[in-house]
Design a protein around this motif. Structure first.
Motif, PDB file in Angstrom:
ATOM      1  N   GLN A  88       0.764  -1.067  -0.064  1.00 54.11           N
ATOM      2  CA  GLN A  88      -0.120  -0.011  -0.030  1.00 54.11           C
ATOM      3  C   GLN A  88       0.891   1.224  -0.039  1.00 54.11           C
ATOM      4  OE1 GLN A  88      -2.803   0.128   3.026  1.00 54.11           O
ATOM      5  NE2 GLN A  88      -3.980  -1.613   2.086  1.00 54.11           N
ATOM      6  N   LYS A  89       0.586   2.032  -0.809  1.00 56.57           N
ATOM      7  CA  LYS A  89       1.431   3.351  -0.992  1.00 56.57           C
ATOM      8  C   LYS A  89       0.406   4.537  -1.008  1.00 56.57           C
ATOM      9  CE  LYS A  89       4.956   5.582  -3.598  1.00 56.57           C
ATOM     10  NZ  LYS A  89       6.122   5.803  -2.667  1.00 56.57           N
ATOM     11  N   ALA A  90       0.661   5.635  -0.513  1.00 52.16           N
ATOM     12  CA  ALA A  90      -0.231   6.893  -0.658  1.00 52.16           C
ATOM     13  C   ALA A  90       0.294   7.376  -2.263  1.00 52.16           C
ATOM     14  CB  ALA A  90       0.143   7.851   0.424  1.00 52.16           C
ATOM     15  N   LEU A  91      -0.408   7.889  -3.052  1.00 52.33           N
ATOM     16  CA  LEU A  91       0.025   8.321  -4.249  1.00 52.33           C
ATOM     17  C   LEU A  91      -0.444   9.642  -4.269  1.00 52.33           C
ATOM     18  CD1 LEU A  91      -0.456   5.046  -6.574  1.00 52.33           C
ATOM     19  CD2 LEU A  91       1.661   6.038  -5.563  1.00 52.33           C
ATOM     20  N   SER A  92       0.429  10.477  -4.910  1.00 51.65           N
ATOM     21  CA  SER A  92      -0.260  11.683  -5.683  1.00 51.65           C
ATOM     22  C   SER A  92      -0.869  11.712  -6.921  1.00 51.65           C
ATOM     23  CB  SER A  92       1.017  12.824  -5.582  1.00 51.65           C
ATOM     24  OG  SER A  92       1.749  12.497  -6.865  1.00 51.65           O
ATOM     25  N   PHE A  93      -1.532  12.512  -7.204  1.00 54.94           N
ATOM     26  CA  PHE A  93      -2.381  12.588  -8.655  1.00 54.94           C
ATOM     27  C   PHE A  93      -1.216  12.222  -9.823  1.00 54.94           C
ATOM     28  CE2 PHE A  93      -5.711  14.211  -5.940  1.00 54.94           C
ATOM     29  CZ  PHE A  93      -6.586  13.321  -5.979  1.00 54.94           C
ATOM     30  N   GLU A  94      -0.239  12.754  -9.788  1.00 53.00           N
ATOM     31  CA  GLU A  94       0.815  12.508 -10.889  1.00 53.00           C
ATOM     32  C   GLU A  94       1.635  10.962 -10.753  1.00 53.00           C
ATOM     33  OE1 GLU A  94       1.083  15.159  -8.626  1.00 53.00           O
ATOM     34  OE2 GLU A  94      -0.126  16.564  -9.763  1.00 53.00           O
ATOM     35  N   GLU A  95       1.548  10.651  -9.741  1.00 56.15           N
ATOM     36  CA  GLU A  95       2.080   9.214  -9.157  1.00 56.15           C
ATOM     37  C   GLU A  95       1.139   8.377  -9.853  1.00 56.15           C
ATOM     38  OE1 GLU A  95       4.961   9.358  -5.666  1.00 56.15           O
ATOM     39  OE2 GLU A  95       2.870   9.742  -5.385  1.00 56.15           O
ATOM     40  N   ILE A  96      -0.032   8.298  -9.658  1.00 57.66           N
ATOM     41  CA  ILE A  96      -1.264   7.463 -10.028  1.00 57.66           C
ATOM     42  C   ILE A  96      -0.917   6.936 -11.429  1.00 57.66           C
ATOM     43  CG2 ILE A  96      -3.514   7.026 -10.599  1.00 57.66           C
ATOM     44  CD1 ILE A  96      -4.165   9.063  -8.305  1.00 57.66           C
ATOM     45  N   GLU A  97      -0.559   7.601 -12.395  1.00 53.50           N
ATOM     46  CA  GLU A  97      -0.220   7.253 -13.838  1.00 53.50           C
ATOM     47  C   GLU A  97       1.138   6.383 -13.823  1.00 53.50           C
ATOM     48  OE1 GLU A  97      -1.489   7.518 -16.889  1.00 53.50           O
ATOM     49  OE2 GLU A  97      -3.168   8.425 -15.811  1.00 53.50           O
ATOM     50  N   LYS A  98       2.088   6.713 -13.092  1.00 52.04           N
ATOM     51  CA  LYS A  98       3.101   5.833 -12.899  1.00 52.04           C
ATOM     52  C   LYS A  98       2.922   4.412 -12.387  1.00 52.04           C
ATOM     53  CE  LYS A  98       7.584   6.090 -10.854  1.00 52.04           C
ATOM     54  NZ  LYS A  98       8.765   6.808  -9.938  1.00 52.04           N
ATOM     55  N   TYR A  99       1.925   4.320 -11.667  1.00 49.86           N
ATOM     56  CA  TYR A  99       1.747   2.819 -10.987  1.00 49.86           C
ATOM     57  C   TYR A  99       0.401   2.275 -11.516  1.00 49.86           C
ATOM     58  CZ  TYR A  99       5.565   4.055  -7.632  1.00 49.86           C
ATOM     59  OH  TYR A  99       6.732   4.471  -7.315  1.00 49.86           O
ATOM     60  N   LYS A 100       0.320   2.324 -12.787  1.00 51.22           N
ATOM     61  CA  LYS A 100      -0.947   1.793 -13.247  1.00 51.22           C
ATOM     62  C   LYS A 100      -0.444   0.365 -13.891  1.00 51.22           C
ATOM     63  CE  LYS A 100      -4.105   5.295 -14.952  1.00 51.22           C
ATOM     64  NZ  LYS A 100      -5.070   5.827 -15.834  1.00 51.22           N
ATOM     65  N   PRO A 101      -1.565  -0.401 -13.794  1.00 46.41           N
ATOM     66  CA  PRO A 101      -1.106  -1.841 -14.293  1.00 46.41           C
ATOM     67  C   PRO A 101      -0.597  -1.834 -15.923  1.00 46.41           C
ATOM     68  CG  PRO A 101      -3.276  -1.967 -13.208  1.00 46.41           C
ATOM     69  CD  PRO A 101      -2.955  -0.434 -13.366  1.00 46.41           C
ATOM     70  N   GLY A 102       0.386  -2.626 -15.786  1.00 51.53           N
ATOM     71  CA  GLY A 102       1.081  -2.968 -17.207  1.00 51.53           C
ATOM     72  C   GLY A 102       2.462  -1.960 -17.132  1.00 51.53           C
ATOM     73  N   ASN A 103       2.575  -1.047 -16.157  1.00 58.67           N
ATOM     74  CA  ASN A 103       3.933  -0.463 -16.123  1.00 58.67           C
ATOM     75  C   ASN A 103       4.791  -1.309 -15.339  1.00 58.67           C
ATOM     76  OD1 ASN A 103       2.611   1.687 -17.376  1.00 58.67           O
ATOM     77  ND2 ASN A 103       2.390   2.756 -15.865  1.00 58.67           N
ATOM     78  N   GLY A 104       5.844  -0.896 -15.405  1.00 54.34           N
ATOM     79  CA  GLY A 104       7.136  -1.500 -14.680  1.00 54.34           C
ATOM     80  C   GLY A 104       7.656  -0.793 -13.283  1.00 54.34           C
ATOM     81  N   THR A 105       8.386  -1.276 -12.661  1.00 56.06           N
ATOM     82  CA  THR A 105       9.236  -0.624 -11.641  1.00 56.06           C
ATOM     83  C   THR A 105      10.083  -1.472 -10.962  1.00 56.06           C
ATOM     84  OG1 THR A 105       9.155   1.220  -9.783  1.00 56.06           O
ATOM     85  CG2 THR A 105       7.653  -0.903  -9.694  1.00 56.06           C
ATOM     86  N   THR A 106      10.912  -1.277  -9.806  1.00 58.29           N
ATOM     87  CA  THR A 106      11.636  -2.045  -9.294  1.00 58.29           C
ATOM     88  C   THR A 106      11.190  -2.009  -7.729  1.00 58.29           C
ATOM     89  OG1 THR A 106      13.395   0.124  -8.960  1.00 58.29           O
ATOM     90  CG2 THR A 106      13.929  -1.539 -10.690  1.00 58.29           C
ATOM     91  N   ILE A 107      11.495  -3.094  -7.220  1.00 59.76           N
ATOM     92  CA  ILE A 107      11.344  -3.567  -5.758  1.00 59.76           C
ATOM     93  C   ILE A 107      12.259  -4.262  -5.270  1.00 59.76           C
ATOM     94  CG2 ILE A 107       8.625  -3.354  -6.321  1.00 59.76           C
ATOM     95  CD1 ILE A 107       8.755  -6.689  -5.842  1.00 59.76           C
ATOM     96  N   LYS A 108      12.125  -4.240  -3.785  1.00 55.13           N
ATOM     97  CA  LYS A 108      13.254  -5.235  -3.185  1.00 55.13           C
ATOM     98  C   LYS A 108      12.340  -6.141  -2.505  1.00 55.13           C
ATOM     99  CE  LYS A 108      17.329  -2.683  -2.413  1.00 55.13           C
ATOM    100  NZ  LYS A 108      18.443  -2.132  -1.356  1.00 55.13           N
ATOM    101  N   TYR A 109      12.907  -7.541  -2.380  1.00 55.51           N
ATOM    102  CA  TYR A 109      12.205  -8.774  -1.861  1.00 55.51           C
ATOM    103  C   TYR A 109      13.190  -9.244  -0.652  1.00 55.51           C
ATOM    104  CZ  TYR A 109      14.549 -12.100  -4.381  1.00 55.51           C
ATOM    105  OH  TYR A 109      15.578 -12.813  -5.300  1.00 55.51           O
ATOM    106  N   ASP A 110      12.485  -9.733   0.364  1.00 55.85           N
ATOM    107  CA  ASP A 110      13.241 -10.383   1.185  1.00 55.85           C
ATOM    108  C   ASP A 110      13.708 -11.707   0.881  1.00 55.85           C
ATOM    109  OD1 ASP A 110      14.098 -11.906   3.630  1.00 55.85           O
ATOM    110  OD2 ASP A 110      12.696 -10.901   4.976  1.00 55.85           O
ATOM    111  N   PRO A 111      15.120 -11.977   0.807  1.00 54.22           N
ATOM    112  CA  PRO A 111      15.467 -13.128   0.250  1.00 54.22           C
ATOM    113  C   PRO A 111      14.949 -14.623   1.193  1.00 54.22           C
ATOM    114  CG  PRO A 111      17.413 -12.035   1.178  1.00 54.22           C
ATOM    115  CD  PRO A 111      16.138 -11.293   1.205  1.00 54.22           C
ATOM    116  N   LYS A 112      14.669 -14.379   2.270  1.00 53.65           N
ATOM    117  CA  LYS A 112      14.219 -15.377   3.249  1.00 53.65           C
ATOM    118  C   LYS A 112      12.888 -15.798   3.134  1.00 53.65           C
ATOM    119  CE  LYS A 112      17.788 -14.993   6.905  1.00 53.65           C
ATOM    120  NZ  LYS A 112      17.907 -14.691   8.177  1.00 53.65           N
ATOM    121  N   ASP A 113      12.103 -14.366   2.734  1.00 47.00           N
ATOM    122  CA  ASP A 113      10.615 -14.620   2.768  1.00 47.00           C
ATOM    123  C   ASP A 113      10.234 -13.634   1.590  1.00 47.00           C
ATOM    124  OD1 ASP A 113       7.912 -14.812   2.798  1.00 47.00           O
ATOM    125  OD2 ASP A 113       7.512 -14.041   4.698  1.00 47.00           O
ATOM    126  N   PRO A 114      10.296 -14.291   0.274  1.00 49.78           N
ATOM    127  CA  PRO A 114      10.194 -13.607  -0.852  1.00 49.78           C
ATOM    128  C   PRO A 114       8.860 -12.700  -1.251  1.00 49.78           C
ATOM    129  CG  PRO A 114      11.312 -15.532  -1.460  1.00 49.78           C
ATOM    130  CD  PRO A 114      10.757 -15.506  -0.142  1.00 49.78           C
TER     131      PRO A 114
END
Length: 128
Positions: A88-114
């Motif tokens: 869950q993330k609070a998004l400004s109205f400008e950021e909403i476009e960036k996080y639409k389905p179909g777009n890509g981004t980078t995340i980090k995951y826990d190696p012990k619990d992906p």
């Protein structure tokens, strides 16, 4: 007679208030604080990967005058497992476009619990 009704009514209002306050603590405050600690830990020790956004839904909550969205990601671990997880993330109205389905981004995951992830949102450089 009216004193008895008044005391019962006051007691009932206090009980309802305590139950309502407890519900807010259990369903809103504790999970938010817990997820903040998990994300902080994953941001420090996690492995950065590219992720595809497969869903983004606005929740009924707001934070910092921004709507909070639940964003679901699809990503592969370094050992090749396909994973889906949400944040869950609070998004400004400008950021909403960036996080639409179909777009890509980078995340980090826990190696012990992906399944535990954190926003990284920085381009991955070869060898990163």
């Amino acid at each position: 007679m009216f004193d008895m009704i008044y005391s019962w009514g006051s007691g009932l209002l206090i009980i309802i208030g305590v139950i309502a306050f407890g519900r807010v603590i259990i369903t809103d405050i504790i999970p938010t604080v817990k997820s903040g600690f998990v994300e902080s830990r994953v941001a420090k020790i996690g492995i950065a990967v590219n992720a595809d956004i497969i869903a983004a839904q606005q929740t009924s909550s707001w934070g910092g005058n921004k709507p909070i969205y639940q964003i679901t990601f699809h990503y592969k671990t370094v050992d090749g497992r396909d994973m889906e997880s949400s944040l869950q993330k609070a998004l400004s109205f400008e950021e909403i476009e960036k996080y639409k389905p179909g777009n890509g981004t980078t995340i980090k995951y826990d190696p012990k619990d992906p399944g535990k992830i954190a926003f990284y949102d920085k381009p991955l450089i070869l060898g990163d």
